[in-house]
Scaffold this active site. Structure first.
Site, mmCIF file in Angstrom:
data_model
loop_
_atom_site.group_PDB
_atom_site.id
_atom_site.type_symbol
_atom_site.label_atom_id
_atom_site.label_comp_id
_atom_site.label_asym_id
_atom_site.label_seq_id
_atom_site.Cartn_x
_atom_site.Cartn_y
_atom_site.Cartn_z
ATOM 1 N N ALA A 134 0.850 -1.200 0.000
ATOM 2 C CA ALA A 134 0.000 0.000 0.000
ATOM 3 C C ALA A 134 0.882 1.245 0.000
ATOM 4 C CB ALA A 134 -0.934 -0.002 1.210
ATOM 5 N N GLY A 135 1.334 1.622 -1.192
ATOM 6 C CA GLY A 135 2.135 2.842 -1.340
ATOM 7 C C GLY A 135 1.229 3.926 -1.887
ATOM 8 N N THR A 164 10.095 7.282 7.784
ATOM 9 C CA THR A 164 11.173 8.178 8.179
ATOM 10 C C THR A 164 11.234 8.165 9.702
ATOM 11 O OG1 THR A 164 10.847 9.530 6.212
ATOM 12 C CG2 THR A 164 11.988 10.590 8.065
ATOM 13 N N ARG A 293 35.596 28.260 -13.872
ATOM 14 C CA ARG A 293 36.266 27.196 -14.623
ATOM 15 C C ARG A 293 36.559 27.700 -16.047
ATOM 16 N NH1 ARG A 293 39.461 22.742 -15.144
ATOM 17 N NH2 ARG A 293 38.754 21.405 -16.841
ATOM 18 N N ILE A 363 27.410 20.534 -15.714
ATOM 19 C CA ILE A 363 28.192 21.774 -15.805
ATOM 20 C C ILE A 363 29.532 21.626 -15.071
ATOM 21 C CG2 ILE A 363 28.226 24.215 -15.040
ATOM 22 C CD1 ILE A 363 25.216 24.294 -15.827
ATOM 23 N N GLU A 389 5.465 11.530 -0.451
ATOM 24 C CA GLU A 389 4.262 12.391 -0.385
ATOM 25 C C GLU A 389 3.490 12.344 -1.704
ATOM 26 O OE1 GLU A 389 2.868 15.219 1.724
ATOM 27 O OE2 GLU A 389 3.724 14.171 3.437
HETATM 28 C C1 LIG Z 1 13.044 7.876 1.647
HETATM 29 C C2 LIG Z 1 11.590 7.666 1.820
HETATM 30 C C3 LIG Z 1 10.951 8.174 2.932
HETATM 31 C C4 LIG Z 1 9.579 7.958 3.117
HETATM 32 N N1 LIG Z 1 8.988 8.377 4.270
HETATM 33 C C5 LIG Z 1 7.722 7.958 4.544
HETATM 34 C C6 LIG Z 1 7.144 8.188 5.841
HETATM 35 O O1 LIG Z 1 7.758 8.810 6.728
HETATM 36 N N2 LIG Z 1 5.917 7.680 6.090
HETATM 37 C C7 LIG Z 1 5.199 6.986 5.163
HETATM 38 O O2 LIG Z 1 4.091 6.548 5.468
HETATM 39 N N3 LIG Z 1 5.717 6.767 3.921
HETATM 40 C C8 LIG Z 1 6.953 7.223 3.596
HETATM 41 N N4 LIG Z 1 7.500 6.974 2.357
HETATM 42 C C9 LIG Z 1 6.720 6.207 1.374
HETATM 43 C C10 LIG Z 1 6.345 6.977 0.124
HETATM 44 O O3 LIG Z 1 5.329 7.890 0.387
HETATM 45 C C11 LIG Z 1 5.982 5.925 -0.958
HETATM 46 O O4 LIG Z 1 7.201 5.320 -1.365
HETATM 47 C C12 LIG Z 1 5.254 6.535 -2.122
HETATM 48 O O5 LIG Z 1 3.962 6.909 -1.746
HETATM 49 C C13 LIG Z 1 5.162 5.557 -3.311
HETATM 50 O O6 LIG Z 1 4.702 4.303 -2.926
HETATM 51 P P1 LIG Z 1 5.491 2.991 -3.402
HETATM 52 O O7 LIG Z 1 6.914 3.176 -3.087
HETATM 53 O O8 LIG Z 1 4.803 1.810 -2.837
HETATM 54 O O9 LIG Z 1 5.357 2.984 -4.988
HETATM 55 P P2 LIG Z 1 4.145 2.394 -5.845
HETATM 56 O O10 LIG Z 1 2.860 2.964 -5.373
HETATM 57 O O11 LIG Z 1 4.270 0.922 -5.947
HETATM 58 O O12 LIG Z 1 4.464 3.041 -7.274
HETATM 59 C C14 LIG Z 1 5.423 2.480 -8.160
HETATM 60 C C15 LIG Z 1 5.343 3.260 -9.475
HETATM 61 O O13 LIG Z 1 4.043 3.109 -10.066
HETATM 62 C C16 LIG Z 1 3.458 4.367 -10.290
HETATM 63 N N5 LIG Z 1 2.010 4.305 -10.067
HETATM 64 C C17 LIG Z 1 1.333 3.739 -9.022
HETATM 65 N N6 LIG Z 1 0.017 3.897 -9.179
HETATM 66 C C18 LIG Z 1 -0.167 4.593 -10.329
HETATM 67 C C19 LIG Z 1 -1.303 5.091 -11.033
HETATM 68 N N7 LIG Z 1 -2.526 4.909 -10.553
HETATM 69 N N8 LIG Z 1 -1.097 5.769 -12.185
HETATM 70 C C20 LIG Z 1 0.150 5.959 -12.670
HETATM 71 N N9 LIG Z 1 1.275 5.540 -12.035
HETATM 72 C C21 LIG Z 1 1.104 4.861 -10.890
HETATM 73 C C22 LIG Z 1 4.124 5.295 -9.259
HETATM 74 O O14 LIG Z 1 4.030 6.644 -9.656
HETATM 75 C C23 LIG Z 1 5.547 4.777 -9.271
HETATM 76 O O15 LIG Z 1 6.241 5.314 -10.359
HETATM 77 C C24 LIG Z 1 8.842 7.241 2.126
HETATM 78 C C25 LIG Z 1 9.493 6.751 0.995
HETATM 79 C C26 LIG Z 1 10.853 6.937 0.839
HETATM 80 C C27 LIG Z 1 11.523 6.346 -0.386
#
Ligand SMILES: Cc1cc2nc3c(=O)[nH]c(=O)nc-3n(C[C@H](O)[C@H](O)[C@H](O)COP(=O)(O)OP(=O)(O)OC[C@H]3O[C@@H](n4cnc5c(N)ncnc54)[C@H](O)[C@@H]3O)c2cc1C
Length: 409
Positions: A134-135, A164, A293, A363, A389
């Site tokens: 669930a991203g 984080t 440079r 650059i 975010e």
């Molecule tokens: C360094 C770091 C710090 C973070 N900190 C926090 C935190 O403190 N708390 C927290 O809760 N989360 C945190 N996150 C999580 C972050 O918010 C998620 O990684 C982000 O929301 C994307 O989710 P995912 O990585 O599962 O990617 P996915 O949702 O699996 O996406 C993978 C790819 O598919 C694309 N995609 C997915 N759905 C669609 C769609 N419907 N249409 C088009 N493209 C789509 C996405 O754009 C992406 O390119 C953090 C992430 C990182 C890397």
């Protein structure tokens, strides 16, 4: 309501200069070391606490600045210093905002001070929403919170990822499912107090950039928290769930989806401002380098191919800042985001940071590709802005659906 202005007032300029001084004197010199160590820079956070930058008071003051420019100005300056260290400093604020937005006055008063600790014993806090499955699709969240009425306790089970400060935080704010039938409308947020049994850190991620910021999985195994840790309280939750069930019935019981949390609209400009800070930092290094440079007997900036890149970089950074300031002003003054202006600002600023930092590496030539020059780190750091975010694709989705008049939730 404050009029929109592009001019900082005297007080804001003073704060900006103070933050810039801290970024230049304390954050920037420490950046390479903590990037290599890939650890939370506790001594720098402590320095920030001593001067009052790492505190609820400071953020509250910026947050409630009626011009809307307080937060973007602060973010830009700190992230100009270094993105990884700055995220370690402001990461607690993300959890604090979760409590400010949903908590009762008592919860705000009890938990937010504990999130920061004090200057002799600084603490950090974590906001845990994302999960392995669930991203972007927040509605697929599986972490479950079940109410144990006999004990007035909530029992939370699940695995959070990408948090984080996850696992090293004192206070964790955890979003969990309380009614699986309602999709994202059936979620609620909980405080997990420091030292609660059952909460542990899973793997710590080794990252491409912002390596001074700790990112880890958080495992919740039969975590029990008192009823008072449900943000907003049980009565409010029950009323909200009842409304959502009525609505679900009216729409044929269809599971509610939330691919792209519209509620983040107001907080997204802050991430845009972080991106502007990193982009500006890389642009400044590149401009300075291009002036000094020499190749073919003249500074490389004498070549249009280089000078025009710098012209584009600066134009895009200024445009990004304007979008960020507009959205931030709208958020503070309660203006409706009829064109998803918050998402627009985050989309444009984060894509700008990626582009500008890549141009800065180019650059600086071979030097840009080494860790002897900060643009290499800034280029790696900037990749996060189009991911967290809400990814750039999700921002476009929110903007497009808003323009089309289609529901986002
Ligand atoms: C360094 C770091 C710090 C973070 N900190 C926090 C935190 O403190 N708390 C927290 O809760 N989360 C945190 N996150 C999580 C972050 O918010 C998620 O990684 C982000 O929301 C994307 O989710 P995912 O990585 O599962 O990617 P996915 O949702 O699996 O996406 C993978 C790819 O598919 C694309 N995609 C997915 N759905 C669609 C769609 N419907 N249409 C088009 N493209 C789509 C996405 O754009 C992406 O390119 C953090 C992430 C990182 C890397």
């Amino acid at each position: 309501m404050a009029e929109f202005t592009m001019e900082l007032n005297d007080e804001q300029k003073e704060v900006r200069d103070w933050l810039h001084g801290f970024a230049a004197d304390v954050i920037r010199p420490a950046a390479a070391e903590w990037d290599e160590r890939e650890e939370t820079p506790w001594p720098v956070i402590q320095e920030a606490a001593k001067v009052g930058i790492y505190s609820l008071d400071f953020y509250a003051q910026q947050y409630f600045d009626p011009t809307g420019l307080g937060i973007p100005m602060a973010m830009e300056e700190l992230f100009w210093g270094d993105a990884g260290i700055a995220l370690s400093i402001v990461g607690t604020g993300l959890a604090a905002v979760g409590v400010l937005a949903n908590g009762t006055e008592e919860q705000i008063g009890t938990w937010i001070p504990q999130m920061y600790g004090d200057q002799n014993d600084v603490k950090v806090a974590a906001f845990c929403s994302s999960e392995p499955d669930a991203g972007s699709d927040v509605a697929s969240m599986r972490t479950r919170a079940v109410y144990d009425e006999a004990k007035d306790e909530w029992v939370i089970n699940g695995t959070k990822t990408w948090a984080t400060n996850g696992g090293i935080a004192g206070v964790h704010v955890v979003v969990a499912v309380v009614d699986p039938e309602l999709g994202s409308k059936g979620h609620a947020s909980f405080i997990v107090p420091p030292g609660t049994a059952g909460l542990s850190q899973g793997q710590k991620f080794k990252k491409h950039g912002i390596r001074a910021s700790h990112t880890a999985e958080v495992v919740l195994d039969n975590v029990r928290v008192p009823g008072s840790c449900l943000l907003g309280g049980k009565e409010k939750l029950d009323a909200r769930l009842a409304r959502a069930r009525e609505k679900a019935k009216a729409t044929g019981g269809e599971r509610m989806k939330n691919a792209a949390m519209a509620t983040f609209e107001a907080s997204r400009p802050a991430v845009g401002a972080m991106a502007v800070g990193t982009a500006r930092a890389a642009y400044e290094v590149a401009l300075d380098y291009a002036r000094t440079r020499e190749q073919f007997g003249r500074p490389i900036i004498d070549n249009q191919g280089v000078a025009f890149q710098l012209a584009d970089m600066r134009t895009q950074i200024d445009a990004a800042r304007l979008l960020v300031w507009r959205a931030s002003w709208m958020a503070v003054n309660g203006k409706p985001f009829t064109a998803a202006e918050g998402s627009m600002s985050k989309l444009f600023a984060s894509e700008t940071a990626k582009k500008v930092t890549a141009q800065a590496v180019q650059i600086l030539g071979g030097n840009g590709y080494t860790r002897d020059y900060p643009v290499e780190r800034m280029h790696r750091d900037s990749a996060i802005y189009t991911i967290f975010e809400g990814t750039s694709e999700i921002q476009r989705l929110v903007i497009a659906r808003t323009l089309a008049g289609m529901p986002i939730r």
